[in-house]
Design an enzyme around this catalytic site. Structure first.
Site, mmCIF file in Angstrom:
data_model
loop_
_atom_site.group_PDB
_atom_site.id
_atom_site.type_symbol
_atom_site.label_atom_id
_atom_site.label_comp_id
_atom_site.label_asym_id
_atom_site.label_seq_id
_atom_site.Cartn_x
_atom_site.Cartn_y
_atom_site.Cartn_z
ATOM 1 N N VAL A 22 -7.243 5.612 -15.885
ATOM 2 C CA VAL A 22 -6.912 6.786 -15.067
ATOM 3 C C VAL A 22 -5.618 6.616 -14.283
ATOM 4 O O VAL A 22 -5.145 7.572 -13.663
ATOM 5 C CB VAL A 22 -8.058 7.132 -14.088
ATOM 6 C CG1 VAL A 22 -9.286 7.585 -14.835
ATOM 7 C CG2 VAL A 22 -8.378 5.944 -13.170
ATOM 8 N N GLY A 25 0.211 1.267 -12.140
ATOM 9 C CA GLY A 25 1.237 1.111 -11.115
ATOM 10 C C GLY A 25 1.890 -0.244 -11.181
ATOM 11 O O GLY A 25 1.751 -0.976 -12.168
ATOM 12 N N GLY A 26 2.592 -0.595 -10.106
ATOM 13 C CA GLY A 26 3.339 -1.839 -10.094
ATOM 14 C C GLY A 26 2.470 -3.069 -10.204
ATOM 15 O O GLY A 26 2.887 -4.088 -10.727
ATOM 16 N N PHE A 27 1.223 -3.008 -9.694
ATOM 17 C CA PHE A 27 0.361 -4.175 -9.726
ATOM 18 C C PHE A 27 -0.524 -4.228 -10.966
ATOM 19 O O PHE A 27 -0.919 -5.290 -11.407
ATOM 20 C CB PHE A 27 -0.532 -4.203 -8.481
ATOM 21 C CG PHE A 27 0.165 -4.762 -7.278
ATOM 22 C CD1 PHE A 27 0.249 -6.124 -7.083
ATOM 23 C CD2 PHE A 27 0.749 -3.920 -6.359
ATOM 24 C CE1 PHE A 27 0.903 -6.640 -5.983
ATOM 25 C CE2 PHE A 27 1.408 -4.427 -5.257
ATOM 26 C CZ PHE A 27 1.490 -5.792 -5.067
ATOM 27 N N VAL A 30 -5.785 0.998 -13.413
ATOM 28 C CA VAL A 30 -7.051 1.380 -12.804
ATOM 29 C C VAL A 30 -7.871 2.158 -13.830
ATOM 30 O O VAL A 30 -7.373 3.096 -14.459
ATOM 31 C CB VAL A 30 -6.843 2.245 -11.547
ATOM 32 C CG1 VAL A 30 -8.187 2.688 -10.980
ATOM 33 C CG2 VAL A 30 -6.065 1.471 -10.490
ATOM 34 N N LYS A 45 -9.923 -2.086 -10.909
ATOM 35 C CA LYS A 45 -8.491 -2.368 -10.824
ATOM 36 C C LYS A 45 -8.180 -3.684 -11.515
ATOM 37 O O LYS A 45 -8.723 -4.733 -11.147
ATOM 38 C CB LYS A 45 -8.039 -2.421 -9.365
ATOM 39 C CG LYS A 45 -6.553 -2.729 -9.195
ATOM 40 C CD LYS A 45 -6.162 -2.709 -7.729
ATOM 41 C CE LYS A 45 -4.680 -3.048 -7.567
ATOM 42 N NZ LYS A 45 -4.252 -2.991 -6.154
ATOM 43 N N ASP A 140 1.956 -1.455 2.510
ATOM 44 C CA ASP A 140 2.248 -0.580 1.374
ATOM 45 C C ASP A 140 1.674 0.804 1.648
ATOM 46 O O ASP A 140 1.117 1.447 0.763
ATOM 47 C CB ASP A 140 1.666 -1.164 0.089
ATOM 48 C CG ASP A 140 2.391 -0.648 -1.155
ATOM 49 O OD1 ASP A 140 3.473 -0.052 -0.996
ATOM 50 O OD2 ASP A 140 1.874 -0.834 -2.262
#
Length: 444
Positions: A22, A25-27, A30, A45, A140
């Protein structure tokens, strides 16, 4: 770590069903999944390769900062999600059905009803105040990391940067993560090489976040890292044109004053979150009776298949601006559509019932290149759906880009250029899955 003794053993794939990507991102990525025994949906995650050491840190900070305004951590994950061949580690968290504040603002093409603005401002301040009371700095804080439940209540998420809260951002990887994730929300002092994060960092980010919630816009939409790095230390802040035209909203003056104090160039002049709460609680109390209707109206718009048809904003023109440049009589730089603009937009947003060929889909992607580079979001999530069509090296190159605009531009220069019609058609399908409103607006 204490968390591991308090939470259950890692949950494996056998405990889940209906795993679906869904977001990305940068890390990491998910997934949404249904836990077979718990009988409710969760978010899983998964961190990208090379950042697994931060997993326990993030879990620890989430667990230590657990409260009504932080996403609930259910446990840890170990398994192979769809499309992945090697074992992965992750976090099993509360699934927030309504996405994030960022996705909310994008769907509404502007700010939500005023009572909800006031509640979001207050709930984020409550969550951040609790984190700071537990000696946790988020680092963040931005719209995409404020998630929303079914009733649009806010929960703080993504503690990936909390692990560097007591050290300078002096490694290349930490710098790239910070730049890629949040440079528009970084205080001016954080652009210094020797900077060591303190609580004032989060307070500045909260000020920029307040601006986004109040205006419904993204700060500095066309500014890259180098420009922000140059201008923010000089005193530039998000453009405040148009805010004065909303002065009839009770409490707006107080929130704008708080916003400007939070993004003050001097860290010592920024109020602590306990001081922020004195303002947000007072403002929200004036509108609390209207929150039920406000949430209902927003949910009705979100649930409507044509929610963006009559409220699609024109191209954003918010620029970096010094505080002295904001005047009381400034006009809205991206205000409501005129009747002519609204009619024109509606003409372009008609739901197509025809079946498109791969050739038609490829032509759509080519024709709308400039607009897709500007307006497409969740780029990495869409690239995930392309699977083997995108080479791992190309994936890494695109993922390293700091903004969705640059990710889309890199995608056009690589996979969409070399992959031909098949890749463009597959990307069109992914785009329609993630941003159907954008596809409709561009004239599917």
């Amino acid at each position: 770590m204490e968390l591991l003794s308090r939470k259950t053993e890692p949950v494996g794939d056998g405990s889940f069903e209906k795993l679906k990507l869904v977001g990305s991102g940068g890390f990491g990525r998910v997934y949404k999944a249904r836990h077979k025994d718990w009988c409710f949906d969760v978010a899983i995650k998964i961190l990208h390769d090379g950042v697994n050491m931060s997993l326990c840190d993030e879990a620890y900070h989430m667990d230590k900062g657990s409260c009504n305004f932080v996403v609930v951590l259910h446990g840890t994950y170990q398994g192979c999600p769809p499309g992945v061949t090697s074992p992965q580690q992750g976090l099993v968290m509360e699934f927030m059905a309504r996405g994030s504040v960022q996705s909310l603002l994008e769907h509404l093409s502007g700010p939500p009803q005023w009572p909800l603005v006031c509640r979001l401002a207050h709930q984020v301040a409550l969550g951040m105040n609790f984190l700071h009371s537990q000696t946790i700095m988020h680092q963040d804080l931005k719209p995409s990391n404020v998630l929303l439940n079914d009733d649009l209540n806010a929960r703080l998420a993504d503690f990936g940067l909390s692990r560097v809260s007591t050290s300078a951002l002096n490694s290349n990887r930490e710098k790239s993560v910070m730049i890629g994730g949040s440079y528009k929300y970084m205080p001016p002092e954080a652009f210094e090489v020797s900077y060591k994060p303190v609580r004032a960092f989060d307070i500045y980010s909260y000020g920029i976040l307040l601006w986004s919630i109040i205006t419904g816009k993204e700060p500095y939409p066309s500014a890259d890292y180098d420009l922000v790095n140059l201008k923010i230390p000089q005193g530039d802040r998000p453009c405040c044109k148009g805010i004065d035209l909303m002065r009839e909203r009770e409490g707006l003056k107080e929130l704008v004053d708080l916003m400007e104090r939070c993004w003050d160039g001097s860290p010592s002049k920024r109020p602590p979150f306990k001081g922020c709460l004195e303002v947000t609680e007072n403002v929200f109390s004036k509108h609390e009776n209207g929150i039920h209707d406000a949430v209902g109206q927003v949910l009705t718009r979100l649930n409507s298949p044509t929610s963006n048809q009559s409220n699609t904003s024109v191209a954003s023109s918010v620029l970096l601006q010094t505080p002295e440049q904001s005047k009381p009589n400034d006009t809205v730089d991206n205000g409501p559509l005129t009747q002519t603009e609204r009619s024109s937009t509606q003409d372009c947003v008609r739901i197509s019932t025809r079946t498109m060929s791969n050739t038609d889909k490829a032509k759509f992607v080519d024709k709308n290149r400039a607009k897709l580079i500007k307006d497409a979001t969740m780029v990495m999530a869409m690239i995930e759906e392309l699977g083997d069509m995108v080479h791992p090296e190309t994936y890494s190159l695109i993922d390293a880009k700091p903004t969705s605009h640059e990710q889309m531009r890199a995608l056009y220069q690589t996979a969409l250029r070399s992959g031909g019609e098949a890749v463009k058609a597959a990307f069109y399908d992914a785009l329609k899955n993630h941003q159907r409103d954008l596809v409709l607006r561009l004239g599917d």
